[in-house]
Design a protein around this motif. Structure first.
Motif, mmCIF file in Angstrom:
data_model
loop_
_atom_site.group_PDB
_atom_site.id
_atom_site.type_symbol
_atom_site.label_atom_id
_atom_site.label_comp_id
_atom_site.label_asym_id
_atom_site.label_seq_id
_atom_site.Cartn_x
_atom_site.Cartn_y
_atom_site.Cartn_z
ATOM 1 N N GLY A 30 17.086 -66.375 -65.904
ATOM 2 C CA GLY A 30 15.957 -65.965 -65.083
ATOM 3 C C GLY A 30 14.695 -66.678 -65.527
ATOM 4 N N LEU A 31 13.966 -67.236 -64.584
ATOM 5 C CA LEU A 31 12.726 -67.941 -64.892
ATOM 6 C C LEU A 31 11.559 -67.200 -64.258
ATOM 7 N N LEU A 32 10.567 -66.858 -65.061
ATOM 8 C CA LEU A 32 9.330 -66.246 -64.588
ATOM 9 C C LEU A 32 8.191 -67.229 -64.796
ATOM 10 N N MET A 33 7.277 -67.282 -63.842
ATOM 11 C CA MET A 33 6.125 -68.171 -63.970
ATOM 12 C C MET A 33 4.833 -67.371 -63.854
ATOM 13 N N ARG A 80 -0.321 -72.899 -66.260
ATOM 14 C CA ARG A 80 0.941 -72.202 -65.988
ATOM 15 C C ARG A 80 1.770 -72.010 -67.254
ATOM 16 N N LEU A 81 2.421 -70.868 -67.315
ATOM 17 C CA LEU A 81 3.391 -70.556 -68.357
ATOM 18 C C LEU A 81 4.735 -70.287 -67.690
ATOM 19 N N VAL A 82 5.805 -70.621 -68.381
ATOM 20 C CA VAL A 82 7.152 -70.327 -67.916
ATOM 21 C C VAL A 82 7.880 -69.530 -68.985
ATOM 22 N N MET A 83 8.531 -68.451 -68.576
ATOM 23 C CA MET A 83 9.379 -67.722 -69.504
ATOM 24 C C MET A 83 10.798 -67.746 -68.976
ATOM 25 N N SER A 126 12.360 -67.519 -74.028
ATOM 26 C CA SER A 126 11.530 -68.629 -74.470
ATOM 27 C C SER A 126 10.296 -68.692 -73.577
ATOM 28 N N LEU A 127 9.121 -68.663 -74.204
ATOM 29 C CA LEU A 127 7.846 -68.777 -73.488
ATOM 30 C C LEU A 127 7.320 -70.184 -73.727
#
Length: 257
Positions: free
Chosen positions: A184-187, A195-198, A232-233
């Motif tokens: 799962g990718l959260l932005m 922007r950050l991606v987790m 992972s952030l």
């Protein structure tokens, strides 16, 4: 008019940014309906970027003297060696190169655990964070749907962290393919557009793994595992406050098997 079929030449042209805009729009529509093809394009782009990074030092080296035009002309005027000698030399060079490459593959470490997750998160950040047209599949307004979607695909309850206290709003999320299963990718982004991606996915080993920093190109991140779920952030390399934010997510995120 019927759309032209997508072929291998189109795929390679897309990876190399050689498609004309009209054909590019057709291909993007095709990828939107074909997750396997989309995942393959992402892998090829990552491979191309890694190859360019690996050979950048070689490209920066000066041209060897033996490739100087004057030297080449002089060599052509010299008597040639018998053909069998040239053939033997070429065979030795080929065998030596193949042996070296095989040994390189045998000795190169294969990322696993949190190291593999870190690599996947860095690749996802490189692919999706710069995307200004469709970086996510479900928007922030579908927060509950994102949590249900991720929970179903990762086969465990998953939360969507709230980073608003740190100045980051949820943009949305998507599922991405990794060599270790779905993730799962959260932005998130802030008022300046940073922007950050987790990335989160199930780990092969249950339990926790300590947080570690990882870097990939112009991005940096922190990866860890909690109760068998990896996180992972990732953000820009020069971003201040990423480590404390990752620590806060690790501290407050609850997981249940």
């Amino acid at each position: 008019m019927t759309a032209r079929p997508i072929n291998e030449d189109d795929l390679q042209a897309l990876v190399d940014d050689r498609l004309d805009p009209a054909r590019g729009a057709e291909f993007e529509a095709y990828l939107a309906c074909n997750p396997d093809a989309r995942a393959r394009v992402e892998r090829l782009r990552i491979l191309g970027r890694d190859l360019r990074s690996a050979f950048a030092p070689v490209l920066a080296e000066p041209v060897p003297a033996r490739l100087n035009l004057a030297h080449i002309l002089e060599a052509r005027r010299r008597p040639r060696r018998p053909a069998w000698q040239a053939t033997a030399a070429a065979m030795l060079l080929t065998l030596g190169g193949l042996g070296g490459w095989a040994l390189h593959g045998a000795l190169a470490p294969v990322p696993a655990g949190v190291d593999a997750l870190a690599q996947e998160a860095g690749a996802s950040f490189a692919v999706y964070a710069p995307d200004r047209s469709r970086p996510v599949e479900l928007a922030a307004g579908d927060r509950d749907e994102i949590a249900r979607w991720f929970s179903a695909r990762l086969a465990r309850p998953v939360e969507v962290p709230d980073l608003s206290a740190a100045g980051y709003r949820l943009m949305g999320g998507r599922l991405v393919a990794t060599p270790h299963g779905p993730a799962g990718l959260l932005m998130y982004d802030d008022s300046r557009g940073t922007r950050l991606v987790m990335l989160m996915r199930s780990m092969a080993e249950p339990g926790d793994a300590p947080m570690r920093e990882h870097r990939s190109g112009s991005a940096t991140g922190y990866a860890w595992a909690k109760d068998g779920l990896g996180y992972s952030l990732v953000g820009p390399a020069d971003l201040a406050g990423l480590h404390p934010l990752a620590n806060e997510i690790r501290r407050t995120t609850a997981t249940n098997t």
